[in-house]
Design an enzyme around this catalytic site. Structure first.
Site, short mmCIF file in Angstrom:
data_model
loop_
_atom_site.label_atom_id
_atom_site.label_comp_id
_atom_site.label_asym_id
_atom_site.label_seq_id
_atom_site.Cartn_x
_atom_site.Cartn_y
_atom_site.Cartn_z
N PRO A 1 0.85 -1.20 0.00
CG PRO A 1 0.33 -0.74 2.24
CD PRO A 1 1.15 -1.66 1.37
CB ALA B 1 -3.33 2.87 4.12
CG ASN B 2 -5.99 1.85 -1.28
OD1 ASN B 2 -6.19 2.96 -0.82
ND2 ASN B 2 -6.33 1.51 -2.50
NE ARG B 3 -9.83 -4.04 4.20
CZ ARG B 3 -9.86 -3.88 5.51
NH1 ARG B 3 -8.80 -4.21 6.25
NH2 ARG B 3 -10.93 -3.42 6.10
CB SER B 4 -1.95 -3.67 -0.46
OG SER B 4 -0.93 -4.37 -1.15
#
Ligand code: C5P
Length: 224
Positions: A17, A29-32
């Site tokens: 992310p 943030a994004n999920r990654s």
């Protein structure tokens, strides 16, 4: 050498992310997890490529046999990618935050009775689209990812054209598929000629299969 078909080639991989700070203790943030991107970087290195992995914050250790550049924000990720050019192959797997805010220099305090803060979002650069732009340093093969929850192939096909990349690896990340954060992936590889559906595979097998495709592509002569 057949075991190292990418010897002499250079590759850039974005993974993980990005974190966009709100203040010194908070971020967007994004999920990654970074799993698929790290696996692709490892498979490229195993095939003999000189790999630069530009990674946002993950819990994964720096993989052996490549250069790992750790970044936090989308802006820093783009700068690290630019610094890795020129290269032959770019694979953008990072889940880049679409927006950032101007971070507050001090922790934003909760004040009883006061209204909650309002975040003013500003767009982040699109790293995949930037790397795909025609330029003397454009990588010969630029590959993006498309995580969709419905209409996977039409959405990803449109995304390939919008971003200007050569290939899109598309997957269905709907809840229930177990793909987000899991060890397996089920993808379609989309290029200018259409879409190829791959069976559900371990993320390391997806990476190896993609790298085999990359090697075949680079060994085949191309007009212009
Ligand atoms: O637009 P979307 O996020 O769905 O596109 C996904 C693809 O674009 C992925 O390959 C991702 O790494 C890349 N991307 C990027 N920079 C952004 C947003 C997405 O490189 N700011």
């Amino acid at each position: 050498h057949p075991d190292r078909p990418l010897a002499g080639r250079s590759a850039l991989v974005t993974a993980g992310p990005t974190h966009e700070p709100i203040d010194p203790v908070r971020y967007i943030a994004n999920r990654s997890s970074g799993t698929q991107g790290y696996a692709i970087a490892a498979a490229l290195a195993a095939a003999g490529a000189d790999v630069t992995l530009v990674s946002g914050p993950t819990t994964l250790p720096d993989p052996a046999g490549m250069r790992t550049v750790r970044v936090e924000t989308a802006h820093d990720m783009l700068e690290a990618c630019r610094a890795a050019l020129p290269c032959d192959i770019a694979v953008c797997t990072a889940a880049v935050a679409d927006w950032h805010v101007a971070p507050a220099p001090q922790k934003i305090k909760k004040t009883a009775g006061a209204p909650p803060p309002v975040l003013q979002l500003a767009p982040n650069p699109d790293i995949l689209a930037t790397l795909s732009q025609p330029s003397p340093t454009r990588p010969g093969l630029v590959i993006g990812f498309a995580a969709e929850t419905e209409h996977v192939v039409p959405h990803a096909t449109a995304k390939r054209l919008r971003k200007g990349c050569d290939w899109i690896v598309a997957n269905d990340v709907s809840p229930g598929t177990g793909i987000m954060g899991g060890t397996e992936n089920e993808v379609c590889l989309i290029d200018a000629t259409g879409c190829e559906h791959w069976p559900r595979l371990d993320k390391t097998q997806v990476a190896r299969k993609l790298v085999a495709r990359i090697a075949t592509f680079l060994q085949t002569p191309h007009p212009n």
